[in-house]
Write a protein that holds these residues in place. Structure first.
Motif: not given
Length: 322
Positions: A265-284
């Motif tokens: 879940d830490l991997r999912r958390t990292n991805a969700s923080f990136m997306l929620s702070t402005g990173s696009d899906l390709m970057t994530v």
């Protein structure tokens, strides 16, 4: 056996012989055919290790098979298993446990029957005639408040070396195996990169991951504390990497008091923080080492607060002209 039944069998034998068959050989082949239980053993004890499947993956497959498939069909010949049998196992597992476990069991059986086809133990895969159950998406990521509690628990944990492992999982979104097997020669701390070798990644592709300055600072500290080992997380004797972080994770999770979560879940958390702070899906996706955008969609989720802010701004804009 009645006279008529005997005649039918005799006629079937004659047809088989006329077509080039050998009834005696066919009977012997049927007796020697592999059973589902034998196929399961071959899959878990031979095929899995040869293909490099993780021990936990093999253990989970064995558990599902032993509980829900083999008690009912273990003695059946692989060649005799039908689509109806697979559907029966699939439905029973959903009723006894959940649709998620039922789908996992179906996936294991499908891989087993693919293996059976490769070994010429049967010619088709009966699992292909059984559709997966619809699964509701599960939101397995930590909220900002939960992450704060987790990091506080890491700071107070007695084994700071293990706590660094949890921090690295969170800050990089890396898989557990990538972290525990990491060596210092994979890192360029001056440039701030972690180059994961293909032998460590799930996709079997070299993955170049940029590191945040705070992560680089943490790694410099870790390196200075253990300068004589090639591993970031060496085992007890220092000659091999640490196998797992299961016990430290459970202790830290309990101390944080944030409910049940898996290390993944830490991997999912990292991805969700990136997306929620402005990173696009390709970057994530690039950061996680994904090769398909659809995989990233299953990992990254916008925080509810971000969604609320977005819909609030949209509503205010729609009302502005009134």
């Amino acid at each position: 056996m009645s006279v008529e039944q005997a005649r039918k069998i005799a006629r079937a034998y004659r047809v088989s012989v006329d077509q080039g068959g050998n009834p005696s050989r066919d009977r012997k082949g049927s007796r020697e055919a592999v059973t589902l239980s034998e196929l399961a053993t071959h899959y878990c004890e031979v095929y899995g290790p040869q293909r490099g499947l993780k021990a936990q993956t093999i253990s989970d497959a064995r558990r599902l098979l032993d509980r829900y498939a083999l008690p009912r069909f273990g003695r059946r010949k692989v060649i005799e298993i039908t689509v109806g049998d697979i559907r029966c196992i699939h439905n029973d597992t959903r009723e006894k446990v959940s649709r998620y476990q039922a789908n996992k069991l179906r996936a294991v059986l499908s891989r087993m029957f693919t293996l059976a086809i490769q070994n010429e133990w049967r010619s088709d895969n009966p699992c292909r005639g059984v559709e997966k159950f619809q699964e509701d998406r599960r939101w397995n990521y930590l909220s900002p408040a939960q992450v704060t509690a987790l990091l506080d628990a890491c700071d107070s944990y007695r084994d700071q070396h293990a706590a660094d492992g949890v921090r690295l999982l969170l800050f990089t979104g890396a898989r557990l195996r990538e972290v525990t097997k990491a060596t210092w020669d994979q890192f360029d701390l001056d440039q701030g990169f972690w180059v994961k070798p293909s032998s460590h990644t799930k996709t079997k592709i070299v993955h170049r991951l940029p590191l945040a300055p705070a992560t680089v600072e943490m790694l410099h500290r870790m390196r200075s504390e253990r300068p004589d080992t090639p591993f970031l997380f060496p085992g007890r004797d220092g000659t091999k990497p640490r196998v797992d972080l299961k016990r430290p994770w459970q202790c830290i999770l309990e101390s944080a008091d944030i409910g049940h979560h898996r290390r993944h879940d830490l991997r999912r958390t990292n991805a969700s923080f990136m997306l929620s702070t402005g990173s696009d899906l390709m970057t994530v996706g690039k950061s996680l080492g994904h090769t398909q955008a659809s995989t990233t969609l299953g990992y990254a989720s916008l925080f509810h607060t971000v969604q609320k802010d977005g819909i609030t701004r949209a509503t205010e804009l729609m009302r502005a002209g009134r």
